[in-house]
Design an enzyme around this catalytic site. Structure first.
Site, PDB file in Angstrom:
ATOM      1  N   SER A  83       0.818  -1.215   0.000  1.00  0.00           N
ATOM      2  CA  SER A  83       0.000   0.000   0.000  1.00  0.00           C
ATOM      3  C   SER A  83       0.852   1.266   0.000  1.00  0.00           C
ATOM      4  O   SER A  83       0.327   2.366  -0.109  1.00  0.00           O
ATOM      5  CB  SER A  83      -0.928   0.014   1.224  1.00  0.00           C
ATOM      6  OG  SER A  83      -0.158   0.031   2.425  1.00  0.00           O
ATOM      7  N   ARG A  92      -0.941  -4.645   6.194  1.00  0.00           N
ATOM      8  CA  ARG A  92      -1.206  -4.950   7.604  1.00  0.00           C
ATOM      9  C   ARG A  92      -2.620  -5.475   7.814  1.00  0.00           C
ATOM     10  O   ARG A  92      -2.881  -6.235   8.730  1.00  0.00           O
ATOM     11  CB  ARG A  92      -0.932  -3.727   8.468  1.00  0.00           C
ATOM     12  CG  ARG A  92       0.542  -3.561   8.794  1.00  0.00           C
ATOM     13  CD  ARG A  92       0.807  -2.407   9.714  1.00  0.00           C
ATOM     14  NE  ARG A  92       0.647  -1.138   9.034  1.00  0.00           N
ATOM     15  CZ  ARG A  92       0.887   0.045   9.583  1.00  0.00           C
ATOM     16  NH1 ARG A  92       1.270   0.114  10.837  1.00  0.00           N
ATOM     17  NH2 ARG A  92       0.738   1.158   8.902  1.00  0.00           N
ATOM     18  N   SER A 148      17.941   3.570   2.693  1.00  0.00           N
ATOM     19  CA  SER A 148      17.760   5.003   2.485  1.00  0.00           C
ATOM     20  C   SER A 148      19.108   5.709   2.415  1.00  0.00           C
ATOM     21  O   SER A 148      20.116   5.213   2.947  1.00  0.00           O
ATOM     22  CB  SER A 148      16.939   5.589   3.649  1.00  0.00           C
ATOM     23  OG  SER A 148      16.890   7.005   3.582  1.00  0.00           O
ATOM     24  N   LYS A 191      16.683   3.518   9.828  1.00  0.00           N
ATOM     25  CA  LYS A 191      17.129   3.014   8.532  1.00  0.00           C
ATOM     26  C   LYS A 191      18.560   2.477   8.602  1.00  0.00           C
ATOM     27  O   LYS A 191      18.882   1.451   7.988  1.00  0.00           O
ATOM     28  CB  LYS A 191      17.039   4.119   7.469  1.00  0.00           C
ATOM     29  CG  LYS A 191      15.634   4.613   7.198  1.00  0.00           C
ATOM     30  CD  LYS A 191      14.654   3.519   6.828  1.00  0.00           C
ATOM     31  CE  LYS A 191      14.849   2.945   5.452  1.00  0.00           C
ATOM     32  NZ  LYS A 191      13.750   2.035   5.037  1.00  0.00           N
ATOM     33  N   SER A 249       7.988  12.651   1.281  1.00  0.00           N
ATOM     34  CA  SER A 249       8.626  13.559   0.327  1.00  0.00           C
ATOM     35  C   SER A 249       7.575  14.300  -0.490  1.00  0.00           C
ATOM     36  O   SER A 249       7.721  15.493  -0.789  1.00  0.00           O
ATOM     37  CB  SER A 249       9.526  12.791  -0.644  1.00  0.00           C
ATOM     38  OG  SER A 249      10.387  11.922   0.025  1.00  0.00           O
TER      39      SER A 249
END
Length: 349
Positions: free
Chosen positions: A12, A35, A127, A162, A202
């Protein structure tokens, strides 16, 4: 047409959905985790916006990064896994473990399940945050050889999550991975066409600029990459033998300031971008605002810091050639306009 099966975790999510789109387009059978299976209809609807005909080639399994249940079922019969799912909140949690534990433990759950099922290779979405923090130099060009210094001051919970998750993944492969292969993608800020209201943090920058929700442009620099190119790089890393055991930076070009992003929007989108602010906010004002806004406070250590990276390795080993910064920015705004996700705009039929 391939009949290989690929598991995409976090179907998703913004990057997850674009990865599914490209895998289906390439003829793979795709399984994805959510989930809750209540999300299946939403995900299928957003994939349809992207032009996918999902049908029986796409299936869903309920699995949570914090729970063991569902993961063995998710990986059963899969040739590859793209582990894209990881929490990325719009604001920082009160307790950093809310991010760190799901990122690290979730990654290890996926890797264990993949190893036990005999999956060929996992491609992990890490990342640029795992590469670029803690360096005192502002002039260096970051490469895959660099790692964030976890002993640095002012690291956000997201950056820690990350970095720790990727470190844990490499340690797992080295110590107990067996025949399982691993490749890692390290994207900068991910932009590009949204498929619905479910998109990355972002994208919120472009949304807020277009809505005129920002009083001006803080002196922050962003690396930029289009989500379509991030998905493409994942698939290249999944199938190319040269990608095994490697990290790949996903970045299009030089980093841009928020003002530069704003000017691109103004130039390319005309009247639709009339609310976009272009004046630079002084650092002292941003610091003042941060006292009352935790979402702003997390960016204070990054004011004025230029962080550039190179995509040379992905180009050399995998033949990857991303779209330009400008194309990614414009595609973001155009999709938000078309789907009616901006203030005072209606969905374009």
């Amino acid at each position: 047409m391939s009949r290989e099966v690929v598991l995409v975790t976090g179907g998703s999510g913004f990057t997850g959905m674009h990865s599914i789109l490209q895998l289906l387009g390439a003829g793979y059978r795709v399984r994805t985790t959510v989930r809750s299976l209540k999300r299946e209809a939403d995900v299928r609807a957003m994939l349809k916006v992207g032009g996918a005909k999902t049908g029986e080639a796409l299936s869903f399994v309920a699995a949570d990064l914090m729970e063991d249940a569902g993961w063995s079922e998710a990986v059963a019969g899969c040739d590859f896994v793209l582990h894209v799912a990881s929490p990325f909140p719009p604001s920082q949690p009160k307790n950093e473990d809310e991010l760190i534990i799901p990122a690290r433990e979730g990654t290890l759950r996926v890797l264990r399940a993949a190893r036990d099922e005999g999956v060929k290779r996992v491609v992990l979405t890490s990342s640029f945050a795992a590469i670029s923090y803690g360096s005192r130099s502002t002039n260096k060009i970051f490469t895959e050889e660099n790692w964030t210094d976890l002993n640095s001051d002012h690291l956000s919970p997201y950056v820690k999550s990350k970095t720790l998750a990727e470190r844990a993944a490499w340690d797992f492969i080295a110590r107990e991975g067996g025949a399982l292969e691993l490749a890692v993608i390290n994207p900068v800020g991910i932009f590009g066409p949204v498929l619905g209201a479910d998109y990355s943090s972002s994208i919120q920058l472009v949304q807020r600029l277009m809505d005129g929700a920002l009083p001006g442009c803080p002196r922050l620099f962003f690396g930029i990459v289009d989500v379509r190119d991030v998905a493409d790089l994942h698939i290249r890393a999944m199938t190319n033998p040269a990608a095994n055991g490697q990290r790949f930076l996903a970045v299009a070009g030089e980093s841009m300031t928020i003002q530069q992003i704003a000017l691109v929007l103004r130039k390319q989108l005309g009247n639709s971008a009339r609310r976009v602010p272009t004046r630079v906010l002084p650092d002292w004002l941003v610091r003042l605002v941060s006292l009352a806004d935790p979402a702003v406070a997390q960016f204070i250590p990054e004011l004025g810091k230029v962080k550039n990276a190179t995509n040379a390795k992905a180009g050399r080993l995998l033949g990857w050639t991303p779209r330009s910064n400008e194309e990614a920015i414009v595609a973001t705004a155009e999709s938000l306009l078309q789907l009616g996700l901006l203030r005072n705009t209606k969905k374009v039929a």
